[in-house]
Design a protein around this motif. Sequence first.
Motif, mmCIF file in Angstrom:
data_model
loop_
_atom_site.group_PDB
_atom_site.id
_atom_site.type_symbol
_atom_site.label_atom_id
_atom_site.label_comp_id
_atom_site.label_asym_id
_atom_site.label_seq_id
_atom_site.Cartn_x
_atom_site.Cartn_y
_atom_site.Cartn_z
ATOM 1 N N PHE A 101 30.828 48.633 131.391
ATOM 2 C CA PHE A 101 31.001 49.782 131.260
ATOM 3 C C PHE A 101 32.268 50.036 130.484
ATOM 4 O O PHE A 101 32.667 51.119 129.905
ATOM 5 N N LEU A 102 32.964 48.988 130.424
ATOM 6 C CA LEU A 102 34.437 49.164 129.724
ATOM 7 C C LEU A 102 34.324 48.921 128.443
ATOM 8 O O LEU A 102 35.168 49.167 127.650
ATOM 9 N N TYR A 103 33.347 47.994 128.097
ATOM 10 C CA TYR A 103 33.214 47.585 126.647
ATOM 11 C C TYR A 103 33.197 48.629 125.583
ATOM 12 O O TYR A 103 34.065 48.387 124.635
ATOM 13 N N PRO A 104 32.674 49.763 125.751
ATOM 14 C CA PRO A 104 32.599 50.931 124.746
ATOM 15 C C PRO A 104 33.992 51.275 124.557
ATOM 16 O O PRO A 104 34.345 51.630 123.303
ATOM 17 N N TYR A 105 34.894 51.351 125.549
ATOM 18 C CA TYR A 105 36.331 51.797 125.340
ATOM 19 C C TYR A 105 37.015 50.732 124.379
ATOM 20 O O TYR A 105 38.180 51.055 123.800
ATOM 21 N N SER A 106 36.738 49.591 124.335
ATOM 22 C CA SER A 106 37.471 48.649 123.489
ATOM 23 C C SER A 106 37.189 48.637 121.936
ATOM 24 O O SER A 106 37.952 48.391 121.104
ATOM 25 N N MET A 107 36.117 49.427 121.630
ATOM 26 C CA MET A 107 35.843 49.751 120.276
ATOM 27 C C MET A 107 36.455 50.925 119.774
ATOM 28 O O MET A 107 36.866 52.024 120.891
ATOM 29 N N SER A 108 36.639 51.007 118.538
ATOM 30 C CA SER A 108 37.433 52.044 117.837
ATOM 31 C C SER A 108 36.210 53.321 117.868
ATOM 32 O O SER A 108 35.126 53.163 118.089
ATOM 33 N N PHE A 109 36.923 54.581 117.634
ATOM 34 C CA PHE A 109 36.062 55.614 117.500
ATOM 35 C C PHE A 109 35.264 55.462 116.467
ATOM 36 O O PHE A 109 34.214 56.258 116.317
ATOM 37 N N VAL A 110 35.703 54.716 115.177
ATOM 38 C CA VAL A 110 34.960 54.602 113.939
ATOM 39 C C VAL A 110 33.633 53.843 114.343
ATOM 40 O O VAL A 110 32.430 54.341 113.675
ATOM 41 N N VAL A 111 33.737 52.707 115.085
ATOM 42 C CA VAL A 111 32.478 52.042 115.315
ATOM 43 C C VAL A 111 31.547 52.690 116.225
ATOM 44 O O VAL A 111 30.312 52.849 116.069
ATOM 45 N N THR A 112 32.296 53.431 117.370
ATOM 46 C CA THR A 112 31.454 54.311 118.139
ATOM 47 C C THR A 112 30.540 55.410 117.511
ATOM 48 O O THR A 112 29.417 55.565 117.535
ATOM 49 N N GLY A 113 31.350 56.078 116.562
ATOM 50 C CA GLY A 113 30.668 56.920 115.783
ATOM 51 C C GLY A 113 29.631 56.466 114.741
ATOM 52 O O GLY A 113 28.598 56.912 114.635
ATOM 53 N N LEU A 114 29.750 55.495 114.299
ATOM 54 C CA LEU A 114 28.896 54.665 113.136
ATOM 55 C C LEU A 114 27.414 54.462 114.036
ATOM 56 O O LEU A 114 26.309 54.592 113.644
ATOM 57 N N VAL A 115 27.790 53.768 115.226
ATOM 58 C CA VAL A 115 26.661 53.517 116.042
ATOM 59 C C VAL A 115 25.799 54.687 116.612
ATOM 60 O O VAL A 115 24.799 54.958 116.584
ATOM 61 N N TRP A 116 26.629 55.721 116.819
ATOM 62 C CA TRP A 116 25.825 56.907 117.403
ATOM 63 C C TRP A 116 25.417 57.813 115.996
ATOM 64 O O TRP A 116 24.220 58.273 116.365
ATOM 65 N N GLN A 117 25.851 57.817 115.114
ATOM 66 C CA GLN A 117 25.243 58.087 113.812
ATOM 67 C C GLN A 117 23.867 57.745 113.522
ATOM 68 O O GLN A 117 22.849 58.422 113.278
ATOM 69 N N TRP A 118 23.638 56.264 113.708
ATOM 70 C CA TRP A 118 22.420 55.572 113.762
ATOM 71 C C TRP A 118 21.383 56.115 114.707
ATOM 72 O O TRP A 118 20.446 56.417 114.387
ATOM 73 N N LEU A 119 21.859 56.189 115.942
ATOM 74 C CA LEU A 119 21.119 56.247 117.056
ATOM 75 C C LEU A 119 20.519 57.733 116.914
ATOM 76 O O LEU A 119 19.305 57.868 117.161
ATOM 77 N N LEU A 120 21.282 58.641 116.348
ATOM 78 C CA LEU A 120 20.931 60.150 116.299
ATOM 79 C C LEU A 120 20.257 60.653 114.858
ATOM 80 O O LEU A 120 19.880 61.715 114.915
ATOM 81 N N ASN A 121 20.337 59.790 114.083
ATOM 82 C CA ASN A 121 19.753 60.082 112.662
ATOM 83 C C ASN A 121 18.206 60.287 112.751
ATOM 84 O O ASN A 121 17.700 59.124 113.202
#
Length: 247
Positions: free
Chosen positions: A62-82
């Motif tokens: 559960f804590l792992y996502p917070y260790s990533m930058s917002f850039v990485v988070t944004g790219l991951v979700w951009q791919w999921l929601l595309n």
Amino acid sequence: NNNFVGLRQYEQLFGNDRWLTSIHNLVIFGALFLILALALGFLLAVAIDQRVRSENLFRSVFLYPYSMSFVVTGLVWQWLLNPSHGIQKLVRGWGFPDFAFDWIVRQDTVIYCLVFAAVWHAAGLVMAIMLAGLRGIDEDIWKAAKVDGLPAWRVYISIVIPMLTASFATAAVLLSTSVVRLYDLSVAMTNGGPGVASEVPAKFVMDHLFERANVGLATAAATSMLITVIAVVAPYLYWRSRKGGRA
């Protein structure tokens, strides 16, 4: 000649439709993000507080996502929601050709996509703060509630949550400051689009400072953001100092 222009830059700023749109987006994003992140983080903390097996593993996950930058988070979700190669394509491949999940390319729903990604990113932090608060509650309270026959949900609402006021306040302040300085996630996921549907104040500042070289307007916007942060943090610091003084 250096001519003093007074508040002219601020008049132009708050007469700028793009700036007003960015504020509107930030208000929607901030309200939903705070509510959902606090609620989800608290529920995760309650679940882990039940002394589940592999507790350390779940906390790390559960804590792992917070260790990533917002850039990485944004790219991951951009791919999921595309719609072309994300969740929509996956579900349609399972035999549901009419399924549509194209929120990220629609102006009226794109801001909610940023909320999804941000909540996923920050819920683990809230969970850690809440879990520390839950572990600090005296076990005798639970024993007394059990003797009185109170259901667990009533104990959490009437007793536990009021006792976690400091934890909620700390988490809310941390999340609020991240709301005001939101930039990376918006750029990585949508670059402020479609159009300016997901524009945020920090992106407005960066665009006018570096792309349009409008230093005056960018500075006025940045100053407005600074005042907002101070307005959020100052009452919390004052409350903490008063609390520490009484202790």
